[in-house]
Structure formats: C-alpha cells, structure tokens
Motif scaffolding. Structure first.
Motif, PDB file in Angstrom:
ATOM      1  N   UNK A 105       0.828  -1.201   0.000  1.00 29.91           N
ATOM      2  CA  UNK A 105       0.000   0.000   0.000  1.00 29.91           C
ATOM      3  C   UNK A 105       0.865   1.255   0.000  1.00 29.91           C
ATOM      4  N   UNK A 106       1.935   1.245   0.807  1.00 26.87           N
ATOM      5  CA  UNK A 106       2.845   2.395   0.862  1.00 26.87           C
ATOM      6  C   UNK A 106       3.515   2.617  -0.486  1.00 26.87           C
ATOM      7  N   UNK A 107       3.960   1.532  -1.107  1.00 32.86           N
ATOM      8  CA  UNK A 107       4.656   1.659  -2.392  1.00 32.86           C
ATOM      9  C   UNK A 107       3.705   2.155  -3.477  1.00 32.86           C
ATOM     10  N   UNK A 108       2.470   1.666  -3.471  1.00 35.75           N
ATOM     11  CA  UNK A 108       1.494   2.123  -4.464  1.00 35.75           C
ATOM     12  C   UNK A 108       1.228   3.618  -4.311  1.00 35.75           C
ATOM     13  N   UNK A 109       1.176   4.095  -3.065  1.00 30.45           N
ATOM     14  CA  UNK A 109       0.999   5.530  -2.838  1.00 30.45           C
ATOM     15  C   UNK A 109       2.197   6.303  -3.375  1.00 30.45           C
ATOM     16  N   UNK A 110       3.394   5.727  -3.185  1.00 30.59           N
ATOM     17  CA  UNK A 110       4.609   6.381  -3.686  1.00 30.59           C
ATOM     18  C   UNK A 110       4.606   6.416  -5.208  1.00 30.59           C
ATOM     19  N   UNK A 111       4.191   5.311  -5.832  1.00 27.49           N
ATOM     20  CA  UNK A 111       4.106   5.274  -7.292  1.00 27.49           C
ATOM     21  C   UNK A 111       3.138   6.335  -7.795  1.00 27.49           C
ATOM     22  N   UNK A 112       1.990   6.420  -7.140  1.00 32.50           N
ATOM     23  CA  UNK A 112       0.978   7.410  -7.530  1.00 32.50           C
ATOM     24  C   UNK A 112       1.551   8.822  -7.412  1.00 32.50           C
ATOM     25  N   UNK A 113       2.280   9.068  -6.332  1.00 31.43           N
ATOM     26  CA  UNK A 113       2.859  10.400  -6.114  1.00 31.43           C
ATOM     27  C   UNK A 113       3.956  10.697  -7.136  1.00 31.43           C
ATOM     28  N   UNK A 114       4.804   9.716  -7.414  1.00 28.18           N
ATOM     29  CA  UNK A 114       5.900   9.932  -8.334  1.00 28.18           C
ATOM     30  C   UNK A 114       5.428  10.090  -9.776  1.00 28.18           C
ATOM     31  N   UNK A 115       4.382   9.368 -10.132  1.00 28.88           N
ATOM     32  CA  UNK A 115       3.865   9.477 -11.497  1.00 28.88           C
ATOM     33  C   UNK A 115       3.296  10.862 -11.732  1.00 28.88           C
ATOM     34  N   UNK A 116       2.559  11.355 -10.733  1.00 30.00           N
ATOM     35  CA  UNK A 116       1.966  12.687 -10.887  1.00 30.00           C
ATOM     36  C   UNK A 116       1.170  12.751 -12.182  1.00 30.00           C
ATOM     37  N   UNK A 117       1.557  13.630 -13.040  1.00 29.12           N
ATOM     38  CA  UNK A 117       0.887  13.764 -14.327  1.00 29.12           C
ATOM     39  C   UNK A 117       1.863  14.319 -15.340  1.00 29.12           C
ATOM     40  N   UNK A 118       1.406  14.437 -16.569  1.00 31.99           N
ATOM     41  CA  UNK A 118       2.273  14.940 -17.636  1.00 31.99           C
ATOM     42  C   UNK A 118       2.742  16.357 -17.325  1.00 31.99           C
ATOM     43  N   UNK A 119       1.903  17.118 -16.587  1.00 30.64           N
ATOM     44  CA  UNK A 119       2.291  18.490 -16.263  1.00 30.64           C
ATOM     45  C   UNK A 119       3.564  18.522 -15.418  1.00 30.64           C
ATOM     46  N   UNK A 120       3.755  17.527 -14.550  1.00 32.91           N
ATOM     47  CA  UNK A 120       4.988  17.460 -13.767  1.00 32.91           C
ATOM     48  C   UNK A 120       6.181  17.099 -14.646  1.00 32.91           C
ATOM     49  N   UNK A 121       5.955  16.222 -15.611  1.00 33.80           N
ATOM     50  CA  UNK A 121       7.028  15.835 -16.522  1.00 33.80           C
ATOM     51  C   UNK A 121       7.531  17.055 -17.292  1.00 33.80           C
ATOM     52  N   UNK A 122       6.602  17.930 -17.681  1.00 33.82           N
ATOM     53  CA  UNK A 122       6.989  19.116 -18.449  1.00 33.82           C
ATOM     54  C   UNK A 122       7.901  20.039 -17.650  1.00 33.82           C
ATOM     55  N   UNK A 123       7.818  19.960 -16.319  1.00 29.07           N
ATOM     56  CA  UNK A 123       8.676  20.805 -15.478  1.00 29.07           C
ATOM     57  C   UNK A 123      10.153  20.443 -15.635  1.00 29.07           C
ATOM     58  N   UNK A 124      10.430  19.233 -16.163  1.00 29.25           N
ATOM     59  CA  UNK A 124      11.812  18.824 -16.352  1.00 29.25           C
ATOM     60  C   UNK A 124      12.515  19.700 -17.382  1.00 29.25           C
ATOM     61  N   UNK A 125      11.736  20.360 -18.238  1.00 30.74           N
ATOM     62  CA  UNK A 125      12.311  21.229 -19.256  1.00 30.74           C
ATOM     63  C   UNK A 125      12.183  22.702 -18.894  1.00 30.74           C
ATOM     64  N   UNK A 126      11.439  23.007 -17.855  1.00 27.78           N
ATOM     65  CA  UNK A 126      11.151  24.394 -17.507  1.00 27.78           C
ATOM     66  C   UNK A 126      12.365  25.164 -17.023  1.00 27.78           C
ATOM     67  N   UNK A 127      12.326  26.454 -17.221  1.00 22.58           N
ATOM     68  CA  UNK A 127      13.399  27.341 -16.781  1.00 22.58           C
ATOM     69  C   UNK A 127      12.961  28.226 -15.610  1.00 22.58           C
ATOM     70  N   UNK A 128      11.685  28.168 -15.259  1.00 25.40           N
ATOM     71  CA  UNK A 128      11.185  29.012 -14.182  1.00 25.40           C
ATOM     72  C   UNK A 128      11.773  28.560 -12.849  1.00 25.40           C
ATOM     73  N   UNK A 129      11.650  29.410 -11.846  1.00 21.45           N
ATOM     74  CA  UNK A 129      12.165  29.069 -10.518  1.00 21.45           C
ATOM     75  C   UNK A 129      11.459  27.837  -9.966  1.00 21.45           C
TER      76      UNK A 129
END
Length: 215
Positions: A105-129
């Motif tokens: 259950x703990x790991x599934x919650x972690x997976x859910x948190x880490x996956x987030x959404x595509x919007x979080x993935x886009x932050x990998x390219x962002x230049x903002x603070x």
C-alpha cells in the motif's frame, strides 16, 4: 424464531486475498498510465540532448527508470503475495502477508505520487524558478534510491539517445577485446560511479550556496 441466516464470516485469508487483488488492480492501472508519462520523458531527453543539455536529459531518463523499477519490483512482490495468500497453511504466513500488503500500500501511494501527471514531466524542461526547484527535488530524491545497475542502464540509454539524435551509428561491440584499448566493464562502472559522485557533490554544493544567499 431466532435469526438463523447470519452473514458468513470473512476469514483473514479472504481479506488478504481481496486486498491483494485490489493492489494488483491498482498496479495494472498504473502500468497502463505510465506509458504516456515515460514516452514523454524519453521525448524530453531527446529534446534536451538536441539543445546540448545533457544533465537535464539524464534527469528525465533517471526519473523514467525509477518509475519503471518501482512498478516492476511491486509487480514481483505482489506475485509472491499471491502465492502466500493462496497457501493452505495461511495461518503460518499470515503475519508476513499482512506486512507485505501494508508495504505494498505504501509503495502504491509512492508510485501514484511519483507518477503525478504529464504536467509534472513538463517541469523537467522548464526554466522558471518553480521548475528548477522541482528538478532539484527530483534529483535529490533519486539519489540513493536507484541501484548501480539502474544507473548504468540509464547511462546506456542516454548514450543510445545521443547517437540517435546526432545521427551517429554506434559501433558494433568488438568480437575480441584488444588489451589496453578497450576498458573493462569493471573500469567503466567505476568511472561512472566516480562521475556520479562528483556530480552529486556539485549539486549539493550548489544547494548550500543557494541557501547562503540572503533573500
């Protein structure tokens, strides 16, 4: 007359089997969803390499590898729990099963948190603070959570993407290693480990420097 049609009691084994199936269903949902995210992370890595930003490309691939490893390990653990919950001697392994389900259950919650959404993935390219803060957070989180094998596989994928982006064909592996010309696997692994340690030290130094700067 008394109530003779009482509801059947649910055994601990029945509850464990139900919990295991629920976790398995959630994991399968995550496995379907993560393809979209990991495909985007690979695309971001390519875009960063084209822009000459190897460090950010590596971060995208490390995040992708960590997510895939979490899913794979959790899948294997659930497969083991599935065997235990169906054991005729369930009473002997009940504590192990309950603990395994709690950890799952703990790991599934972690997976859910880490996956987030595509919007979080886009932050990998962002230049903002905000985006840069997110990139530092991901980098720090991954430090120590990925095995050396995972890190090496990420390095291999990065090299393959670099070759793909640049249009350079990687040479075929030599059929016979020439002494003194080709590094051994052990040497390559050590070199990568040293470089990763240097990069980690640099990132930690940058983080301390930012904290010392007055607002």
């Amino acid at each position: 007359m008394g109530n003779s049609s009482s509801a059947p009691k649910v055994s601990a084994q029945d509850r464990a089997i139900l919990d295991m199936k629920i976790q398995r269903d959630k994991l399968q949902q995550y496995q379907k969803r993560i393809t979209v995210i990991t495909d985007r992370e690979t695309a971001i890595a390519k875009e960063c390499l084209r822009a000459g930003d190897k460090k950010r490309a590596l971060l995208a691939l490390r995040r992708k590898k960590y997510q895939e490893s979490l899913l794979s390990k959790t899948d294997a653990q659930l497969a083991q729990l599935e065997v235990l919950t169906s054991d005729v001697e369930f009473a002997l392994v009940q504590k192990d099963v309950v603990y395994g389900l709690q950890q799952g259950t703990k790991v599934l919650k972690e997976i859910h948190r880490e996956m987030g959404g595509v919007e979080n993935v886009e932050k990998l390219m962002g230049e903002s603070e905000e985006a840069q803060a997110y990139q530092r957070e991901i980098s720090e989180m991954l430090a120590g959570r990925m095995s050396n094998q995972d890190e090496d596989e990420v390095e291999d994928e990065l090299e393959a993407l670099e070759a793909e982006v640049s249009g350079v064909k990687l040479p075929d592996a030599p059929s016979q290693e020439l002494e003194g010309q080709q590094p051994t696997l052990a040497e390559t692994a050590k070199e990568r480990a040293r470089r990763r340690a240097r990069e980690q030290e640099e990132e930690e130094g940058e983080g301390e420097g930012r904290q010392m700067v007055p607002a």
